[in-house]
Design a protein around this motif. Sequence first.
Motif, PDB file in Angstrom:
ATOM      1  N   ALA A 269       0.829  -1.209   0.000  1.00 28.05           N
ATOM      2  CA  ALA A 269       0.000   0.000   0.000  1.00 28.05           C
ATOM      3  C   ALA A 269       0.860   1.254   0.000  1.00 28.05           C
ATOM      4  N   ALA A 270       2.053   1.153   0.568  1.00 30.22           N
ATOM      5  CA  ALA A 270       2.932   2.326   0.642  1.00 30.22           C
ATOM      6  C   ALA A 270       4.342   1.895   1.004  1.00 30.22           C
TER       7      ALA A 270
ATOM      8  N   LEU B 139       7.496   3.982   2.762  1.00 32.19           N
ATOM      9  CA  LEU B 139       7.957   5.246   3.347  1.00 32.19           C
ATOM     10  C   LEU B 139       9.471   5.167   3.534  1.00 32.19           C
ATOM     11  N   GLU B 140      10.179   5.882   2.689  1.00 33.58           N
ATOM     12  CA  GLU B 140      11.649   5.838   2.711  1.00 33.58           C
ATOM     13  C   GLU B 140      12.202   6.410   4.020  1.00 33.58           C
ATOM     14  N   ASP B 141      13.287   5.822   4.503  1.00 34.03           N
ATOM     15  CA  ASP B 141      13.993   6.337   5.693  1.00 34.03           C
ATOM     16  C   ASP B 141      13.117   6.375   6.943  1.00 34.03           C
ATOM     17  N   PHE B 142      12.069   5.569   6.959  1.00 37.36           N
ATOM     18  CA  PHE B 142      11.119   5.650   8.075  1.00 37.36           C
ATOM     19  C   PHE B 142      11.718   5.124   9.396  1.00 37.36           C
ATOM     20  N   TYR B 143      12.200   3.902   9.380  1.00 37.59           N
ATOM     21  CA  TYR B 143      12.726   3.326  10.632  1.00 37.59           C
ATOM     22  C   TYR B 143      14.061   3.951  11.012  1.00 37.59           C
ATOM     23  N   ALA B 144      14.847   4.232   9.975  1.00 33.67           N
ATOM     24  CA  ALA B 144      16.157   4.871  10.150  1.00 33.67           C
ATOM     25  C   ALA B 144      16.597   5.312   8.762  1.00 33.67           C
ATOM     26  N   PRO B 145      17.578   6.194   8.677  1.00 38.62           N
ATOM     27  CA  PRO B 145      18.054   6.557   7.333  1.00 38.62           C
ATOM     28  C   PRO B 145      18.436   5.293   6.552  1.00 38.62           C
TER      29      PRO B 145
ATOM     30  N   VAL C 222       4.332  -0.851   3.844  1.00 37.72           N
ATOM     31  CA  VAL C 222       2.998  -1.071   4.386  1.00 37.72           C
ATOM     32  C   VAL C 222       2.247  -2.020   3.457  1.00 37.72           C
TER      33      VAL C 222
ATOM     34  N   SER D  51      12.262   9.389  13.132  1.00 40.56           N
ATOM     35  CA  SER D  51      10.971   9.754  12.548  1.00 40.56           C
ATOM     36  C   SER D  51       9.999  10.155  13.656  1.00 40.56           C
TER      37      SER D  51
ATOM     38  N   TYR E 210       6.059  13.395  10.334  1.00 39.84           N
ATOM     39  CA  TYR E 210       4.927  12.842   9.597  1.00 39.84           C
ATOM     40  C   TYR E 210       3.619  13.436  10.106  1.00 39.84           C
TER      41      TYR E 210
END
Lengths: 170, 170
Positions: A149-150, A152-158, A164, B87, B125
Amino acid sequence: MNESTRRMPADSLVVRDTVRPADTEAVRELVLATGFFSAEEVGIAAELVAERLQRGPASGYEFLFAERDGRLVAYSCFGRIPCTLVSWDLYWIAVHPDAQGTGLGRRLLQETERRVLSLGGQALYAETSGRAQYVPTRAFYTSCGYGTAAVLEDFYAPGDAKHVFVKKLG
Amino acid sequence: MNESTRRMPADSLVVRDTVRPADTEAVRELVLATGFFSAEEVGIAAELVAERLQRGPASGYEFLFAERDGRLVAYSCFGRIPCTLVSWDLYWIAVHPDAQGTGLGRRLLQETERRVLSLGGQALYAETSGRAQYVPTRAFYTSCGYGTAAVLEDFYAPGDAKHVFVKKLG
């Protein structure tokens, strides 16, 4: 057979949805044993069990525990996403390393989807990392009928994206 | 000027980051007054204030309260997203109807971004609905430098998508 204890066919696996005090530690040990989760994640996994024990259904956390010979071999934690009508989140699914590769994760996920549907959910979301370590996890969701569905770049860490996944139920 | 009370230039607005017991009710009234949120959402907004009061920084919830003549006119609630490194999530931002259209939301958001950056966050976000009612909200984020990271169809309800916005900070 009642709803809270469901014996899977053709083996000694028992799946229950009731939460017991001993589950907090059992979940911590199981999640830790997978070697897949950070210390913070392990802490949160156990915390959600504790919160369910303390607050009951109002916690928003539902569980399925898969046991073989009385020992926890896999579990899932899921719940309606607050402020949504019919969207549910698969907060956790984990299978003990001893029991991996046996299709248990897939069976537990299917059982979880049935449970979500019976509780009024129409979509189940699952989130995982884009790191190489999680290639099998992502392949697992895809093979179980989940779509991306998505991302998200760099979300958890760079450099560490969040993927998703979602599956429409029913 | 210390960090906890920051007087905005050219008017009587005061922004503070300390949370007081009276804020739980003040936030509930403010969020309710906007007419934008469901009963469940209003309850959660107040609950996060109560949780911060009870658990302190360990709650994971940070706040900025904008007051004019001692009255709450806007607030934001934000925090590091659990299991992520840098984030952060803007859980809430709300401006009282009496104070809307004055640029207050934009100023509070900028102040929130500075605060997140100072606390180690590198991305903020924000999530909102795809419904027509939220056209101004989505335009607000876009004009504040946010990009669309994802659109999850039917997320809040059938026909009601979730739009995920993100802004890289610093």
